[in-house]
Design an enzyme around this catalytic site. Structure first.
Site, PDB file in Angstrom:
ATOM      1  N   ASP A  38       4.871  -5.253   0.117  1.00  0.00           N
ATOM      2  CA  ASP A  38       5.645  -4.273  -0.057  1.00  0.00           C
ATOM      3  C   ASP A  38       5.624  -3.062   1.095  1.00  0.00           C
ATOM      4  O   ASP A  38       4.191  -2.910   1.541  1.00  0.00           O
ATOM      5  CB  ASP A  38       5.277  -3.681  -1.618  1.00  0.00           C
ATOM      6  CG  ASP A  38       6.312  -2.473  -1.859  1.00  0.00           C
ATOM      7  OD1 ASP A  38       7.465  -2.676  -1.540  1.00  0.00           O
ATOM      8  OD2 ASP A  38       5.901  -1.588  -2.287  1.00  0.00           O
ATOM      9  N   LYS A  39       6.619  -2.082   1.151  1.00  0.00           N
ATOM     10  CA  LYS A  39       6.148  -1.103   2.276  1.00  0.00           C
ATOM     11  C   LYS A  39       5.719  -0.047   1.443  1.00  0.00           C
ATOM     12  O   LYS A  39       4.513   0.660   1.990  1.00  0.00           O
ATOM     13  CB  LYS A  39       7.682  -0.636   2.846  1.00  0.00           C
ATOM     14  CG  LYS A  39       7.529   0.256   3.871  1.00  0.00           C
ATOM     15  CD  LYS A  39       8.744   0.705   4.433  1.00  0.00           C
ATOM     16  CE  LYS A  39       9.435   1.429   3.514  1.00  0.00           C
ATOM     17  NZ  LYS A  39       8.996   2.981   3.420  1.00  0.00           N
TER      18      LYS A  39
END
Length: 618
Positions: free
Chosen positions: A314-315
């Site tokens: 995930d960012k």
């Protein structure tokens, strides 16, 4: 030797005495000093029967349960050796078998003592302030909401918030961070961490097993008790090798008619090293990870991590800090930077939007005065407007300014893939803009580089725009970056990877990524000590440092390599030993030494995992 229960405590003094007396009888048998008054080595026979009683007892219990174990096969070999007059051989076998069990129990016990040390780390007593007075009391008597005093050098006994004081705290037992962390008022502290410098007054939130430290202990305890698939395979291999040894012994007896060779076949074959070494390696891997602030919920996930070949990230909150920061301020039409920032902050001072909060945070860092506004108006998704001392402020997007008919200069910065631009206007003229960006974590680039160097495929999934995903992915060097994804679309992407035969570890913040974490082969949460992360993920990194992911992957692979070495090593030693014994090239005593020596070698091979550091970057 394989035992039915490895939870027994280390040997008591009686077992040391038993081994000592058996050793003396072995020396006496070799020198033969009593033979002028004793026709046969009945002393060695008696010592074997008395000293080997624990082996015979366990073999009988396994026989009653219809379990084929190495103790049962070794007992048959001992009895056979005694029947053909090999008294000294039987005694030496019994001595070394008991010695191996003693060392095995000590080694396995050491792993469990490491967990007990975690439990004992919490203070038993604590200083509490009640009604203005300080008093010493039992930690279990403290209630949430009370104020405790933690002096330099003391362990913090509860989770809580600093209400007074300033210090640095060693919280490596929770997060694995090597350097002490500064704590001031309103800082969160964890039970089990060590106060280094100043005195802290802490408002208690949770105590005992309810603390983050307590939950970590509980997870590690449960993980240690659970069996990974590889452990069940080890158990089946151990039982299979016993049947193989008996079959080989029967074949040897039929072909050679040699009882000595037959006994040697039974003695030399053993699966004790792999049966005891496998759970020991798993325990060492879980413990090694826990000491670095990496919580693994069981040997199953440690084993699955060793098979992973794709890392999905995930960012926000994983690769980035998850909190935008002001990166630039542009002043236009005769204004200066402070005027632009102050104007934006006046309008945003009560905003809950991350961009607004970042602007207010930056203005306060510059010690700018934020006057009260009036007539606040929101424009969802576009910005807001308010009145300030008779002047009209407008803060928001280009679309908002265009709707309001405010002309925009061509030189005004535009939103880019990795940055957001907030325009600032006063009295229907653009006075400047504030540029913000979510900052990449400092260790993200190195962690991605290390993962790729080790052969992992890296995939970035984010709900941000595809442009942002490509910009961040390009900066980090990931293999694939996909944006504009809803949570259910992230799940579908992971399913697609799994259908292609990939083994996937999903790394997220443990909150909004819960469905994707659950769908992946292994879910890894960047926990920062949060309860949600401990509950949702298979593996939790108790710090935001992504390099911990590289470490736990290295630990899992090293653990699996050790187990596989023990597997094939056991099979190889048994095969060679049985062949030598079949051809009469292996005396029972030498067979016993080979059996015990290989067992100790494989157990110690697993035990060294307790001491080793994870390999450095490739």
């Amino acid at each position: 030797m394989e035992s039915s229960d490895h939870s027994e405590p280390p040997a008591h003094a009686a077992e040391y005495v038993r081994l000592g007396l058996m050793g003396l009888v072995i020396v006496a048998s070799l020198t033969g000093w009593w033979r002028h008054w004793m026709l046969r080595d009945w002393l060695a026979c008696t010592a074997t029967l008395v000293g080997g009683f624990p082996i015979f007892k366990e073999a009988w219990e396994n026989l009653r349960k219809r379990r084929m174990t190495m103790e049962l096969s070794m007992t048959i070999a001992l009895v056979a050796a005694l029947c053909i007059g090999q008294f000294l051989t039987a005694l030496v076998i019994a001595f070394f078998v008991l010695f191996a069990e003693l060392l095995e129990g000590y080694t396995v016990g050491g792993g469990r003592r490491a967990i007990q040390n975690l439990i004992d780390a919490l203070p038993r007593h604590v200083t509490v302030r009640r009604n203005g007075e300080e008093r010493e009391m039992e930690a279990r008597e403290v209630a949430p909401g009370e104020m405790i005093i933690v002096r330099p050098g003391e362990r913090i006994p509860a989770d809580g918030v600093v209400s007074k004081g300033h210090s640095f705290v060693d919280q490596s037992s929770i997060t694995g961070e090597s350097l002490p962390i500064e704590k001031v008022e309103e800082s969160k502290v964890f039970a089990g961490t060590i106060n280094k410098d100043g005195v802290l007054e802490v408002r208690v939130e949770r105590i005992g097993r309810d603390t983050t430290f307590g939950k970590i202990i509980e997870i590690v305890e449960q993980a240690e008790k659970s069996k990974a698939p590889v452990e069940r395979i080890a158990d089946r291999l151990a039982a299979g090798l016993v049947y193989f040894a008996f079959s080989a012994a029967v074949f040897t007896l039929i072909v050679t008619r040699n009882f000595t060779s037959t006994i040697a076949v039974i003695i030399v074959a053993g699966a004790c090293g792999v049966a005891a070494g496998t759970p020991l390696a798993i325990l060492a891997g879980i413990g090694s990870a826990a000491r670095r602030g990496i919580i693994t919920k069981g040997g199953l996930y440690l084993e699955q991590l060793s098979q992973v070949n794709t890392i999905v990230l995930d960012k926000t909150g994983t690769l980035t800090l998850g909190a935008p920061e002001v990166t630039a301020i542009s002043a236009l039409d005769g204004s200066d930077e402070n005027e632009v920032l102050q104007t934006a902050a006046i309008a945003e001072q009560h905003s809950e939007h991350p961009l607004g909060e970042a602007i207010v945070r930056h203005s306060r860092a510059r010690k700018l005065l934020l006057r009260e506004y009036s007539n606040l108006r929101y424009f969802p998704g576009k910005g807001l407007a308010c009145s300030d001392s008779g002047s009209e402020i407008l803060v928001g997007t280009r679309a908002l300014f265009q709707e309001c008919g405010i002309p925009l200069a061509e030189s005004a910065p535009r939103r880019s893939a990795s940055q957001s631009v907030v325009l600032v206007g006063r009295d229907r003229r653009l006075i400047g803009c504030v540029t913000l960006a979510d900052q990449l974590r400092t260790e993200s680039r190195q962690a991605i580089s290390d993962l790729k160097a080790r052969g992992y495929r890296t995939v970035l999934l984010t709900g941000d725009s595809s442009e942002t995903a490509r910009a961040v992915g390009g900066e980090l060097g990931v293999d694939e970056a996909i944006g504009d994804l809803l949570p259910e679309q992230k799940v579908e992407k992971i399913r697609e990877l799994l259908r292609k035969g990939r083994k996937v570890a999903m790394v997220g913040d443990g909150v909004n990524d819960a469905p994707a974490l659950a769908e992946a082969t292994v879910g890894v949460a960047m926990g920062q000590g949060s309860d949600v992360a401990l509950e949702t993920a298979d593996v939790t990194l108790m710090t935001s440092d992504l390099s911990r992911l590289v470490e736990v992957l290295a630990i899992s692979k090293r653990c699996y390599r050790v187990i596989m070495f023990n597997f094939w090593g056991t099979i190889g030693v048994d095969t060679v030993g049985i062949i030598l014994a079949f051809f009469g090239l292996l005396a029972p005593i030498i067979a016993a030494l080979i059996h015990v020596g290989s067992e100790l070698a494989f157990i110690l091979n697993s035990a060294r995992l307790f001491r080793q550091q994870p390999p450095g970057p490739s």
